[in-house]
Design an enzyme around this catalytic site. Structure first.
Site, PDB file in Angstrom:
ATOM      1  N   GLU A 154       0.772  -1.245   0.000  1.00 15.87           N
ATOM      2  CA  GLU A 154       0.000   0.000   0.000  1.00 15.87           C
ATOM      3  C   GLU A 154       0.807   1.301   0.000  1.00 15.87           C
ATOM      4  O   GLU A 154       0.838   2.020   0.997  1.00 15.87           O
ATOM      5  CB  GLU A 154      -0.950   0.023   1.214  1.00 15.87           C
ATOM      6  CG  GLU A 154      -1.962  -1.094   1.196  1.00 15.87           C
ATOM      7  CD  GLU A 154      -2.949  -0.997   2.353  1.00 15.87           C
ATOM      8  OE1 GLU A 154      -2.731  -0.194   3.275  1.00 15.87           O
ATOM      9  OE2 GLU A 154      -3.940  -1.727   2.326  1.00 15.87           O
ATOM     10  N   GLU A 212      -5.607  -8.588   0.993  1.00 18.53           N
ATOM     11  CA  GLU A 212      -6.152  -8.257   2.309  1.00 18.53           C
ATOM     12  C   GLU A 212      -7.629  -7.959   2.162  1.00 18.53           C
ATOM     13  O   GLU A 212      -8.029  -7.271   1.226  1.00 18.53           O
ATOM     14  CB  GLU A 212      -5.518  -6.989   2.927  1.00 18.53           C
ATOM     15  CG  GLU A 212      -4.121  -7.170   3.429  1.00 18.53           C
ATOM     16  CD  GLU A 212      -3.569  -5.899   4.087  1.00 18.53           C
ATOM     17  OE1 GLU A 212      -4.357  -5.028   4.524  1.00 18.53           O
ATOM     18  OE2 GLU A 212      -2.341  -5.782   4.147  1.00 18.53           O
TER      19      GLU A 212
HETATM   20  C1  PNW Z   1      -4.192  -1.949   5.584  1.00 21.24           C
HETATM   21  N1  PNW Z   1      -7.973   3.201   4.908  1.00 21.24           N
HETATM   22  O1  PNW Z   1      -4.153  -0.587   5.846  1.00 21.24           O
HETATM   23  C2  PNW Z   1      -2.821  -2.435   5.992  1.00 21.24           C
HETATM   24  O2  PNW Z   1      -2.142  -3.109   4.971  1.00 21.24           O
HETATM   25  C3  PNW Z   1      -2.796  -3.200   7.254  1.00 21.24           C
HETATM   26  O3  PNW Z   1      -1.515  -3.101   7.828  1.00 21.24           O
HETATM   27  C4  PNW Z   1      -3.901  -2.734   8.175  1.00 21.24           C
HETATM   28  O4  PNW Z   1      -3.824  -3.277   9.457  1.00 21.24           O
HETATM   29  C5  PNW Z   1      -5.208  -3.081   7.501  1.00 21.24           C
HETATM   30  O5  PNW Z   1      -5.290  -2.524   6.213  1.00 21.24           O
HETATM   31  C6  PNW Z   1      -6.451  -2.676   8.281  1.00 21.24           C
HETATM   32  O6  PNW Z   1      -6.498  -1.293   8.390  1.00 21.24           O
HETATM   33  C7  PNW Z   1      -5.132   0.294   5.592  1.00 21.24           C
HETATM   34  O7  PNW Z   1      -8.016   4.195   5.677  1.00 21.24           O
HETATM   35  C8  PNW Z   1      -5.214   1.387   6.416  1.00 21.24           C
HETATM   36  O8  PNW Z   1      -8.782   3.095   3.952  1.00 21.24           O
HETATM   37  C9  PNW Z   1      -6.145   2.355   6.191  1.00 21.24           C
HETATM   38  C10 PNW Z   1      -7.019   2.208   5.120  1.00 21.24           C
HETATM   39  C11 PNW Z   1      -6.943   1.118   4.263  1.00 21.24           C
HETATM   40  C12 PNW Z   1      -6.005   0.170   4.523  1.00 21.24           C
END
Ligand code: PNW
Length: 453
Positions: free
Chosen positions: A164, A356
């Site tokens: 990401e 994910e």
């Molecule tokens: C992902 N959003 O992060 C990450 O790859 C993980 O490490 C994390 O724990 C997981 O999703 C759950 O959050 C994100 O704000 C963080 O849309 C924020 C967002 C999306 C993905």
């Protein structure tokens, strides 16, 4: 057959979120160590990943849980500063030993290891040298990747270069709400983005060159995914266009900003005009690196975006009144897995893997000693059915990796949100398989057929 026989059902985690042992056995500090220890730390309740799930010491117990759940693959990330405490320079043999033992343990239990090389824990000493803004990071990342590939590729086949970029550059360096909690200018973000893209492409080449077996490589982007309001071709086209729009206010969070260069050898339309004098194109040689072929498209995907202009009832954050939400207040929009799989495959022309997907719930251990999480089961059933439907429509699907294996440190949100199929009691480190873990086990055993009962 919507899902091939060898479809990969897995679960995921990431080094800083689960390992703990933040300064043990020669590990150097990453920016997440630094900023969570900061007295002004913006992280919820001043929580840190110092101990997290203590996975570093409990990995054997954790692999036994993976086996009990029947998963076919475990996606985990490597901590750069466990391997190279300063990010560059001398290698820490204990770091290599840890990941090598983890890989051995997985293989011994019949579980495919999948490695993410970079999941946000940038070495502090590299940050001090400018981090992603310094073009030397491309060579430093190449060196780190080579060390990892030489150590693990006899047993590891699946690789993700970076997780990401939308979040570690967008939320970390543009909005400043994740480490390093700093806001950079658009010109700086442009230069960082080029360094990230070149580091990614260089890592792909490094894996192909040094892997001891034929590697399967991708990266794991996220991004705003839209779903059509109805079945009309116009609505579908609108959702597709928005999913790939170069959005001036949120370009760094978008799908096209990162994936168009990697798969289509171009910056998205509008980028050149937007950046003006800050824009500089890649050379042809650099484009060759950025566009190094990938074997599939990894997608981290949780919720669809809404078109705010169409929501007459919505004020502010654009939720429909009383809309179903997860514990993190992310909208529950299962169709996003169908439409994203379709849109990404149509545009980027490679098979799709969900790298994910999952939800945070307010889980707890019930009086009977079990963790009943019907919301998660319902969420997953709805989402994975939609992914399955994309397979029925002929989209080549190669895997579904649930986020996450176990509850863990959810970055700036700390330990409150629980995404795991395994419950962690952070006081005792006791692990408990949630109902959803047993439910997932059956989905895996039936290769998805049990989703329909
Ligand atoms: C992902 N959003 O992060 C990450 O790859 C993980 O490490 C994390 O724990 C997981 O999703 C759950 O959050 C994100 O704000 C963080 O849309 C924020 C967002 C999306 C993905």
């Amino acid at each position: 057959m919507p899902l091939p026989k060898d479809f990969i059902w897995g679960v995921a985690g990431a080094s800083y979120q689960v390992e703990g042992a933040w300064n043990e056995d020669g590990k150097g500090p990453s920016i997440w160590d630094t900023y969570t220890h900061w007295r002004n730390s913006p992280v919820h309740n001043h929580e840190t990943g110092d101990v997290a799930c203590d996975h570093y010491h409990r990995y054997k117990e954790d692999v036994a849980l993976l086996k009990e759940m029947g998963v076919k693959a475990y996606r985990f990330s490597i901590s750069w500063t466990r391997i190279l405490p300063d990010g560059i320079g001398s290698v820490n043999p204990k770091g290599i030993e840890f990941y090598s033992s983890l890989v051995d343990e997985l293989i011994k239990n019949g579980i495919e290891p999948m490695v993410t090389i970079y999941h946000w824990d940038l070495p502090q000493s590299i940050f001090d040298r400018g981090g992603w803004l310094n073009p030397e990071i491309i060579g430093w990342f190449e060196n780190y990747t080579k060390i990892v590939v030489e150590a693990l590729s006899d047993r590891v086949k699946y690789w993700f270069t970076i997780n990401e970029p939308q979040i570690f550059i967008g939320l970390g360096c543009y909005l400043g709400v994740m480490a390093p909690f700093k806001k950079y200018t658009d010109g700086e973000i442009f230069r960082m983005s080029k360094n990230v893209l070149l580091a990614h492409g260089t890592a792909v080449r490094t894996i192909r060159k040094y892997s001891k077996q034929e590697a399967k490589i991708s990266y794991a982007p996220t991004g705003p995914s839209f779903i059509p309001d109805n079945d009309s071709p116009e609505a579908i086209e609108e959702a597709r266009a928005k999913t790939f729009a170069f959005d001036k206010d949120g370009y760094v969070l978008s799908n096209s900003w990162w994936s168009d260069p990697i798969f289509l050898r171009k910056f998205p339309d509008g980028a050149k005009e937007f950046f003006g004098p800050d824009f500089s194109d890649f050379t042809e040689e650099e484009w060759d690196i950025v566009q190094s072929p990938l074997d599939f498209y990894g997608m981290n995907i949780y919720a669809a975006m809404r078109d705010l202009s169409k929501l007459s009832a919505a004020e502010g954050n654009g939720e429909l009144t009383g809309e179903p939400l997860t514990a993190l207040k992310w909208t529950i929009t299962p169709e996003v897995l169908y439409w994203s799989a379709k849109f990404m495959h149509e545009r980027y022309k490679v098979p799709v893997m969900i790298t994910e997907n999952g939800c945070a719930c307010t889980d707890s251990v019930h009086l009977d000693g079990k963790v009943h999480d019907p919301q998660r089961i319902d969420f997953l059933k709805r989402y994975i059915r939609e992914f399955y439907k994309a397979g029925e429509d002929g989209i080549p699907l190669i895997g579904y990796i649930h986020w996450s294996f176990m509850d863990n440190f959810e970055w700036a949100e700390g330990y409150d949100p629980r995404f795991g199929l395994v419950y962690i009691n952070y006081q005792t480190q006791k692990r408990t398989l949630k109902d959803s873990a047993y439910w997932y086990k059956e989905v895996i055993e039936t290769n998805g057929e049990s989703l329909w009962k």
